[in-house]
Design a protein around this motif. Structure first.
Motif, PDB file in Angstrom:
ATOM      1  N   CYS A  76     -56.391  81.852  25.466  1.00  0.00           N
ATOM      2  CA  CYS A  76     -56.278  80.568  26.162  1.00  0.00           C
ATOM      3  C   CYS A  76     -54.903  80.389  26.775  1.00  0.00           C
ATOM      4  N   VAL A  77     -53.900  80.704  25.951  1.00  0.00           N
ATOM      5  CA  VAL A  77     -52.537  80.520  26.446  1.00  0.00           C
ATOM      6  C   VAL A  77     -52.298  81.398  27.672  1.00  0.00           C
ATOM      7  N   ARG A  78     -52.716  82.655  27.547  1.00  0.00           N
ATOM      8  CA  ARG A  78     -52.477  83.581  28.651  1.00  0.00           C
ATOM      9  C   ARG A  78     -53.303  83.243  29.883  1.00  0.00           C
ATOM     10  N   SER A  79     -54.337  82.422  29.703  1.00  0.00           N
ATOM     11  CA  SER A  79     -55.156  82.062  30.858  1.00  0.00           C
ATOM     12  C   SER A  79     -54.451  81.052  31.738  1.00  0.00           C
ATOM     13  N   ILE A  80     -53.399  80.476  31.224  1.00  0.00           N
ATOM     14  CA  ILE A  80     -52.630  79.518  32.016  1.00  0.00           C
ATOM     15  C   ILE A  80     -51.876  80.280  33.091  1.00  0.00           C
ATOM     16  N   GLN A  81     -52.247  79.973  34.324  1.00  0.00           N
ATOM     17  CA  GLN A  81     -51.593  80.665  35.435  1.00  0.00           C
ATOM     18  C   GLN A  81     -50.842  79.656  36.267  1.00  0.00           C
ATOM     19  N   ALA A  82     -49.700  80.061  36.779  1.00  0.00           N
ATOM     20  CA  ALA A  82     -48.953  79.180  37.685  1.00  0.00           C
ATOM     21  C   ALA A  82     -48.011  80.028  38.512  1.00  0.00           C
ATOM     22  N   ASP A  83     -47.691  79.534  39.674  1.00  0.00           N
ATOM     23  CA  ASP A  83     -46.741  80.232  40.535  1.00  0.00           C
ATOM     24  C   ASP A  83     -45.364  80.155  39.885  1.00  0.00           C
ATOM     25  N   GLY A  84     -44.767  81.311  39.628  1.00  0.00           N
ATOM     26  CA  GLY A  84     -43.457  81.320  38.996  1.00  0.00           C
ATOM     27  C   GLY A  84     -43.543  81.480  37.489  1.00  0.00           C
ATOM     28  N   LEU A  85     -44.757  81.791  36.968  1.00  0.00           N
ATOM     29  CA  LEU A  85     -44.921  81.976  35.526  1.00  0.00           C
ATOM     30  C   LEU A  85     -45.452  83.375  35.263  1.00  0.00           C
ATOM     31  N   VAL A  86     -44.761  84.069  34.386  1.00  0.00           N
ATOM     32  CA  VAL A  86     -45.222  85.410  34.009  1.00  0.00           C
ATOM     33  C   VAL A  86     -45.234  85.487  32.490  1.00  0.00           C
ATOM     34  N   GLY A 143     -41.776  74.169  34.405  1.00  0.00           N
ATOM     35  CA  GLY A 143     -40.934  73.582  33.372  1.00  0.00           C
ATOM     36  C   GLY A 143     -41.659  73.599  32.038  1.00  0.00           C
ATOM     37  N   THR A 144     -40.925  73.383  30.954  1.00  0.00           N
ATOM     38  CA  THR A 144     -41.537  73.435  29.631  1.00  0.00           C
ATOM     39  C   THR A 144     -42.523  72.289  29.424  1.00  0.00           C
ATOM     40  N   ASP A 145     -42.274  71.162  30.104  1.00  0.00           N
ATOM     41  CA  ASP A 145     -43.205  70.028  29.973  1.00  0.00           C
ATOM     42  C   ASP A 145     -44.590  70.433  30.426  1.00  0.00           C
ATOM     43  N   MET A 146     -44.584  71.074  31.597  1.00  0.00           N
ATOM     44  CA  MET A 146     -45.858  71.495  32.177  1.00  0.00           C
ATOM     45  C   MET A 146     -46.549  72.481  31.245  1.00  0.00           C
ATOM     46  N   LEU A 147     -45.767  73.416  30.688  1.00  0.00           N
ATOM     47  CA  LEU A 147     -46.343  74.409  29.784  1.00  0.00           C
ATOM     48  C   LEU A 147     -46.937  73.736  28.561  1.00  0.00           C
ATOM     49  N   GLU A 148     -46.192  72.784  28.027  1.00  0.00           N
ATOM     50  CA  GLU A 148     -46.654  72.106  26.819  1.00  0.00           C
ATOM     51  C   GLU A 148     -47.984  71.392  27.076  1.00  0.00           C
ATOM     52  N   GLU A 149     -48.015  70.700  28.194  1.00  0.00           N
ATOM     53  CA  GLU A 149     -49.224  69.950  28.573  1.00  0.00           C
ATOM     54  C   GLU A 149     -50.440  70.856  28.633  1.00  0.00           C
ATOM     55  N   ARG A 150     -50.238  71.992  29.327  1.00  0.00           N
ATOM     56  CA  ARG A 150     -51.391  72.871  29.544  1.00  0.00           C
ATOM     57  C   ARG A 150     -51.800  73.610  28.280  1.00  0.00           C
ATOM     58  N   ILE A 151     -50.820  73.930  27.450  1.00  0.00           N
ATOM     59  CA  ILE A 151     -51.170  74.646  26.217  1.00  0.00           C
ATOM     60  C   ILE A 151     -51.859  73.719  25.236  1.00  0.00           C
ATOM     61  N   THR A 152     -51.304  72.523  25.080  1.00  0.00           N
ATOM     62  CA  THR A 152     -51.895  71.610  24.108  1.00  0.00           C
ATOM     63  C   THR A 152     -53.250  71.069  24.599  1.00  0.00           C
ATOM     64  N   ALA A 153     -53.540  71.308  25.870  1.00  0.00           N
ATOM     65  CA  ALA A 153     -54.856  70.905  26.382  1.00  0.00           C
ATOM     66  C   ALA A 153     -55.984  71.657  25.668  1.00  0.00           C
ATOM     67  N   PHE A 154     -55.640  72.837  25.119  1.00  0.00           N
ATOM     68  CA  PHE A 154     -56.648  73.598  24.361  1.00  0.00           C
ATOM     69  C   PHE A 154     -56.761  73.015  22.959  1.00  0.00           C
ATOM     70  N   GLU A 155     -57.221  71.795  22.895  1.00  0.00           N
ATOM     71  CA  GLU A 155     -57.212  71.049  21.632  1.00  0.00           C
ATOM     72  C   GLU A 155     -57.943  71.714  20.493  1.00  0.00           C
ATOM     73  N   ASP A 156     -58.964  72.478  20.833  1.00  0.00           N
ATOM     74  CA  ASP A 156     -59.729  73.133  19.771  1.00  0.00           C
ATOM     75  C   ASP A 156     -58.898  74.121  18.991  1.00  0.00           C
TER      76      ASP A 156
END
Lengths: 172, 224
Positions: B160-170, B198-211
Motif C-alpha cells: 500500500c505504501v509503495r503504491s503511493i505515487q507522486a511527482d518528485g517521490l521515489v 512534503g511529509t504532511d502529504m505523505l502522512e495523509e496518504r499513508i494513513t489513508a490506508f486505515e485498514d
C-alpha cells in the motif's frame, strides 16, 4: 628554538638531516654534530647553517654590515627572547621602530639573517598586536610586512594582517 | 593615482605618506616602479619626510642595477595612492586601490595585465555558472509506519505504501523492525523533491490506508 632552525634550513634550501636538541631551562638549541659535543646557541647555529648553504651574504658584506647583523642577532637573543614582560616587548618595539625609520632592512639596504631571525622572533608578538599598536610602531609594521612577503621566509607561520588605511593617525 | 607634482613639497608629502607603511612603490621588491618615481624626484627628500628619504636612499643603493630590476616602466601617474588626482596628464586609473583591506591580500596593486586576466576569468566563471542547471533541493526521509497489531499483513501494508505515487517521490529500501508484543513496524526510505512532496502529504496518504496503518512517523529527515 629548534623549530625556527628547521624553518631557516628550509629557507636556505639545505637538505634535512640535522638533529637538534635543547639544553637547560632556557631551552637553548643544540645542533648535534658527528664528532664532539655539538654547537650551542641560536645565533651560532644559524650562522653555521648560512655558511653551510654558502649564502654568506646573509651575514653582511662589509665589515660594518657584518657587525650590524651580529648586533641585531644578539639583540634578538638577549632582548626579544630574554625579555618576557609587556614592558620589555614595548621597549623592543620602540627601539626597532626608531631604528627602522630610515632603513628598509635591519642592516640597511640588504636582506640578512638579522631580518630573518628577528622576524621569527617577533612573530608571536606581532600576531597579538592591536590595529592601534601596529600603527604606533609603523616602521616595525612596514618592515615586518615586507619580510613576511619575502620568498621562503613565512612558510607555515600565519600571515599577520596590516591594514592599509591608517585609522588612528592622520599626518606624520 | 600619481603623487601630484613630485617636484613640489606637496607631491613629496604625498609620496612620504604613501611610503610610511611600504618598502617599495609596488609590491615587496624593488622594481621599475621605484625607478620611475626615483627619476621623477629632483633631489633627496628633506629630512622631515623621513619615509620618503628612507625609500630614496634605499633605491639609490640599487642605482647600478636599475636596468635589471623587475617590472615594466609605466607612466608616473599610474603609481601611488588611488585617491590622488593625476596631474601628470596620463590616463587616470579609476580603480580605488586603497580600500580598507581587512583580509590583507598579498597584491598591493594589481598590474594592468593581472587585472585584465582576472576579469576575463571572472567572466568565464559567471557564464559557466549560468549554464549549469538549477540544483533541485532533495531530501531523504525515513518513515516509520505502524500497523494496528501483530496480525496485520505487513507485506500488504508495504504494498500500500509503495503504491503511493507522486511527482518528485521515489521509494527506497525498507525493512521490518520489531517494536514489541510481536508487532513490527515498517521502516521505509524515500527520496523527495522538497518543492513537490512534503511529509504532511505523505502522512495523509499513508494513513489513508486505515485498514493496515495505525500511524506514521518521520524517523529521520536529511537534506541531500
Amino acid at each position: 628554538g629548534p623549530e625556527e632552525l628547521a624553518l631557516l634550513e628550509r629557507l636556505l634550501g639545505l637538505p634535512k638531516g640535522n638533529k637538534y636538541g635543547v639544553q637547560g631551562e632556557r631551552k637553548v638549541p643544540v645542533l648535534q654534530t658527528n664528532n664532539g659535543p655539538g654547537l650551542t646557541g641560536l645565533m651560532t647555529i644559524a650562522a653555521h647553517l648560512v655558511k653551510q648553504a654558502k649564502k654568506e651574504q646573509l651575514l653582511g658584506r662589509t665589515a660594518e654590515e657584518k657587525a650590524v647583523v651580529q648586533q641585531w642577532l644578539e639583540y634578538r637573543v638577549t632582548r626579544v627572547d630574554g625579555g618576557s614582560s609587556k614592558e620589555d616587548t614595548r621597549l623592543v618595539l620602540k627601539d626597532l621602530n626608531i631604528h627602522l625609520e630610515d632603513k628598509v632592512y635591519l642592516a640597511g639596504n640588504m636582506f640578512t639573517l638579522a631580518d630573518i631571525l628577528m622576524y621569527y622572533g617577533l612573530h608571536r608578538v606581532m600576531v597579538d598586536l592591536t590595529v592601534q599598536e601596529k600603527e604606533k610602531y609603523l616602521n616595525v609594521s612596514r618592515w615586518f610586512n615586507h619580510i613576511q612577503h619575502y620568498p621562503g621566509v613565512r612558510q607555515h607561520l600565519s600571515n599577520v594582517v596590516f591594514i592599509k588605511n591608517r585609522l588612528y593617525t592622520n599626518a606624520h | 593615482m600619481g603623487f601630484g607634482d613630485l617636484k613640489s613639497p606637496a607631491g613629496l608629502r604625498v609620496l612620504n605618506e604613501f611610503l610610511a607603511d611600504r618598502s617599495y612603490i609596488e609590491g615587496y621588491v624593488p622594481s621599475q616602479a621605484d625607478i620611475v618615481v626615483f627619476e621623477a624626484i629632483a633631489a633627496p627628500p628633506p629630512a622631515d619626510l623621513y619615509h620618503a628619504l628612507r625609500w630614496y636612499n634605499h633605491i639609490k643603493s640599487y642605482e647600478k642595477q636599475k636596468a635589471s630590476l623587475p617590472g615594466v616602466k609605466k607612466a608616473l601617474g599610474k603609481y601611488g595612492p588611488a585617491d590622488v588626482e593625476d596631474t601628470t596628464g596620463a590616463a587616470t586609473d579609476s580603480k580605488d586601490d586603497d580600500d580598507i583591506d581587512l583580509f590583507g591580500s598579498d597584491d598591493e596593486e594589481e598590474s594592468e595585465e593581472a587585472k585584465k586576466l582576472r576579469e576575463e576569468r571572472l567572466a568565464q566563471y559567471e557564464s559557466k555558472k549560468s549554464k549549469k542547471p538549477a540544483v533541485v533541493a532533495k531530501s531523504s526521509i525515513l518513515l516509520d509506519v505502524k500497523p494496528w497489531d501483530d496480525e496485520t499483513d505487513m507485506a500488504k501494508l508495504e504494498e500500500c505504501v509503495r503504491s503511493i505515487q507522486a511527482d518528485g517521490l521515489v521509494w527506497g529500501s525498507s525493512k521490518l523492525v520489531p517494536v514489541g508484543y510481536g508487532i513490527k513496524k515498517l521502516q521505509i526510505q524515500c527520496v523527495v523533491e522538497d518543492d513537490k512532496v512534503g511529509t504532511d502529504m505523505l502522512e495523509e496518504r499513508i494513513t489513508a490506508f486505515e485498514d493496515y496503518v495505525q500511524s506514521m512517523d518521520v524517523a529521520a529527515f536529511n537534506k541531500i
